[in-house]
Design an enzyme around this catalytic site. Sequence first.
Site, PDB file in Angstrom:
ATOM      1  N   ASP A  92       0.871  -1.190   0.000  1.00  0.00           N
ATOM      2  CA  ASP A  92       0.000   0.000   0.000  1.00  0.00           C
ATOM      3  C   ASP A  92       0.896   1.224   0.000  1.00  0.00           C
ATOM      4  O   ASP A  92       1.999   1.185   0.557  1.00  0.00           O
ATOM      5  CB  ASP A  92      -0.905   0.007   1.261  1.00  0.00           C
ATOM      6  CG  ASP A  92      -2.179   0.818   1.062  1.00  0.00           C
ATOM      7  OD1 ASP A  92      -2.078   2.034   0.822  1.00  0.00           O
ATOM      8  OD2 ASP A  92      -3.266   0.230   1.134  1.00  0.00           O
TER       9      ASP A  92
ATOM     10  N   TYR B 262     -13.546   5.548 -14.200  1.00  0.00           N
ATOM     11  CA  TYR B 262     -13.616   4.382 -13.293  1.00  0.00           C
ATOM     12  C   TYR B 262     -14.305   3.226 -14.001  1.00  0.00           C
ATOM     13  O   TYR B 262     -13.863   2.081 -13.933  1.00  0.00           O
ATOM     14  CB  TYR B 262     -14.375   4.765 -12.016  1.00  0.00           C
ATOM     15  CG  TYR B 262     -14.435   3.669 -10.963  1.00  0.00           C
ATOM     16  CD1 TYR B 262     -13.450   3.574  -9.978  1.00  0.00           C
ATOM     17  CD2 TYR B 262     -15.477   2.741 -10.940  1.00  0.00           C
ATOM     18  CE1 TYR B 262     -13.510   2.580  -9.008  1.00  0.00           C
ATOM     19  CE2 TYR B 262     -15.535   1.746  -9.974  1.00  0.00           C
ATOM     20  CZ  TYR B 262     -14.550   1.671  -9.003  1.00  0.00           C
ATOM     21  OH  TYR B 262     -14.607   0.683  -8.042  1.00  0.00           O
TER      22      TYR B 262
ATOM     23  N   LYS C 249     -12.542  -0.456 -14.816  1.00  0.00           N
ATOM     24  CA  LYS C 249     -12.995  -1.735 -14.258  1.00  0.00           C
ATOM     25  C   LYS C 249     -13.468  -2.679 -15.356  1.00  0.00           C
ATOM     26  O   LYS C 249     -13.295  -3.897 -15.236  1.00  0.00           O
ATOM     27  CB  LYS C 249     -14.085  -1.490 -13.213  1.00  0.00           C
ATOM     28  CG  LYS C 249     -13.590  -0.758 -11.962  1.00  0.00           C
ATOM     29  CD  LYS C 249     -12.541  -1.544 -11.174  1.00  0.00           C
ATOM     30  CE  LYS C 249     -12.230  -0.915  -9.823  1.00  0.00           C
ATOM     31  NZ  LYS C 249     -11.245  -1.669  -9.034  1.00  0.00           N
TER      32      LYS C 249
ATOM     33  N   ASN D 141      -6.075  -5.458  -5.458  1.00  0.00           N
ATOM     34  CA  ASN D 141      -7.232  -4.861  -4.782  1.00  0.00           C
ATOM     35  C   ASN D 141      -7.193  -3.331  -4.772  1.00  0.00           C
ATOM     36  O   ASN D 141      -8.247  -2.705  -4.775  1.00  0.00           O
ATOM     37  CB  ASN D 141      -7.296  -5.406  -3.345  1.00  0.00           C
ATOM     38  CG  ASN D 141      -8.210  -4.583  -2.464  1.00  0.00           C
ATOM     39  OD1 ASN D 141      -9.434  -4.685  -2.557  1.00  0.00           O
ATOM     40  ND2 ASN D 141      -7.622  -3.729  -1.628  1.00  0.00           N
TER      41      ASN D 141
ATOM     42  N   ASP E 276       3.331   2.011  -4.579  1.00  0.00           N
ATOM     43  CA  ASP E 276       2.321   2.659  -5.420  1.00  0.00           C
ATOM     44  C   ASP E 276       2.130   1.741  -6.617  1.00  0.00           C
ATOM     45  O   ASP E 276       3.052   1.542  -7.414  1.00  0.00           O
ATOM     46  CB  ASP E 276       2.825   4.041  -5.862  1.00  0.00           C
ATOM     47  CG  ASP E 276       1.846   4.735  -6.807  1.00  0.00           C
ATOM     48  OD1 ASP E 276       0.890   4.080  -7.282  1.00  0.00           O
ATOM     49  OD2 ASP E 276       2.062   5.934  -7.081  1.00  0.00           O
ATOM     50  N   VAL E 277       0.933   1.165  -6.749  1.00  0.00           N
ATOM     51  CA  VAL E 277       0.734   0.151  -7.795  1.00  0.00           C
ATOM     52  C   VAL E 277       0.816   0.730  -9.204  1.00  0.00           C
ATOM     53  O   VAL E 277       0.878  -0.027 -10.172  1.00  0.00           O
ATOM     54  CB  VAL E 277      -0.596  -0.623  -7.631  1.00  0.00           C
ATOM     55  CG1 VAL E 277      -0.617  -1.385  -6.318  1.00  0.00           C
ATOM     56  CG2 VAL E 277      -1.803   0.293  -7.773  1.00  0.00           C
TER      57      VAL E 277
END
Length: 252
Positions: free
Chosen positions: A36, A155, A159, A89, A62-63
């Site tokens: 995270d 968003y 997704k 996630n 940081d993904v």
Amino acid sequence: MKLQNKIAVVTGAASGMGKAISILYAQEGAKVILADFDIDGANAVATEINNNGGTAIAIKTDVSNQSDINNLIDTTISTYGTLDILVNNAGIMDNFMPVEKVTDELWNKIIAVNTTGPMMLIRKSMPIFLEKKKGVIINIASIGGIAGSRAGAAYTTSKYALVGLTKNIGFQYATLGIRCNAIAPGGVNTNIGKTITAPDKFGMERATSGGVNNPRMGEASEIASIALFLASDDSSLVNGAIITADAGWTAY
Ligand code: NAD
């Protein structure tokens, strides 16, 4: 225990669903790497797990940053020797921005965190899974990835792309011992509302207009139990699937 001695990386593990998944995985015997960018929050979850007989470490990640991802997986391997389960996630909301108001900055940020991050993590992890001929990938998508207007344009697109990535990987690697599934939660009580900083009035009204049909909000622990099922051999035949977890909201 369902995950005895499995090594699991969970992103966004400092809060909400990622925290609940990490705690449940540890209770089921997994060694959990909490990734995270909120390192204080991730460290607090790691402490909670370690104080309750589990095993966890936190790694600031940081993904959306490739070198952070490389460090995350390389540190996982140098610490625990392998990787068995990857849970993508971490995710952020887009202020319900309708398409005419989407800035390049907003678009790039949402896609980077919600879509490109999971892809980069899977890309980095795949050689480990291929060598073992075993691996489990779980992506936390959203009903925003299977319905048209549960959030803003960015968003929703991010997704839907994650759902497509899940199915692509699920099929392409199916004969190589690797499974890739997604969970599509409806409304769940977490801290994600904090990422809604300046909601667009029109976009939010359009996106929430069907909220009256939501039977109830979910809890992070209810998503965690699905993530446990998908991580364990109980779901050995489940691959490329998108498991909706919304109390029936999208069934309307
Ligand atoms: P949350 O805000 O409680 O937790 C998300 C965690 O991700 C936080 O700890 C945050 O610090 C971390 N994070 C955010 N950006 C990051 C980055 N770039 N790198 C690393 N960590 C980062 O939210 P949540 O509701 O638990 O969200 C988890 C996932 O569930 C997200 O992908 C979200 O899109 C999805 N989701 C949530 C809901 C809901 O109603 N809560 C519904 C559908 C889908």
